[in-house]
Design a protein around this motif. Structure first.
Motif: not given
Length: 133
Positions: A77-100
């Motif tokens: 279970h993961v909750n992530s809290y973000h200031v500044g919305g969800f620009p592409p680099e946020v989801n790309t980085t989160m997803t890459t690190l989840f997979r790694e």
């Protein structure tokens, strides 16, 4: 029911305990929960690039989990809290690190947009729950 065991990391974790009276992780039986981890260093510095801040937050999550005898492979279970919305680099980085960090499991995940986090420069905070055993 098992008695909660609380864990505090050296560096920033001890500072947070002393100044704000909270621990970095708790283990109750086979369940581990951690407090939200930002992308800070032991000196509470925040990287300028959001991608590096997220990567540091992942390292801090790993550090908090290890205190309680867990690692990323135990996270469900993961909750992530973000200031500044969800620009592409946020989801790309989160997803890459989840997979790694969790190649064999895809946890449940809730992203939450917020106005501010605990330190003025923070843009991300990650909180996880894990099952060990």
């Amino acid at each position: 029911m098992s008695k909660p065991q609380f864990f505090v990391s050296p560096g920033y974790g001890q500072r947070f305990l002393d100044e704000l009276h909270f621990s970095q992780a708790v283990r109750i039986g086979d369940r581990v929960e951690i407090s939200g981890q930002g992308g800070w260093t032991d000196e509470l510095d925040i990287p300028n690039q959001v991608e590096e801040e997220i990567a540091q937050a992942f390292r801090n999550v790993e550090r908090a989990l290890a205190l309680a005898g867990a690692n990323w492979s135990h996270v469900y279970h993961v909750n992530s809290y973000h200031v500044g919305g969800f620009p592409p680099e946020v989801n790309t980085t989160m997803t890459t690190l989840f997979r790694e960090n969790m190649p064999d499991n895809a946890p449940i995940w809730t992203q939450i947009g917020v106005d501010a986090l605990g330190l003025p420069k923070m843009r991300v905070e990650i909180r996880v729950t894990a099952h060990v055993g």
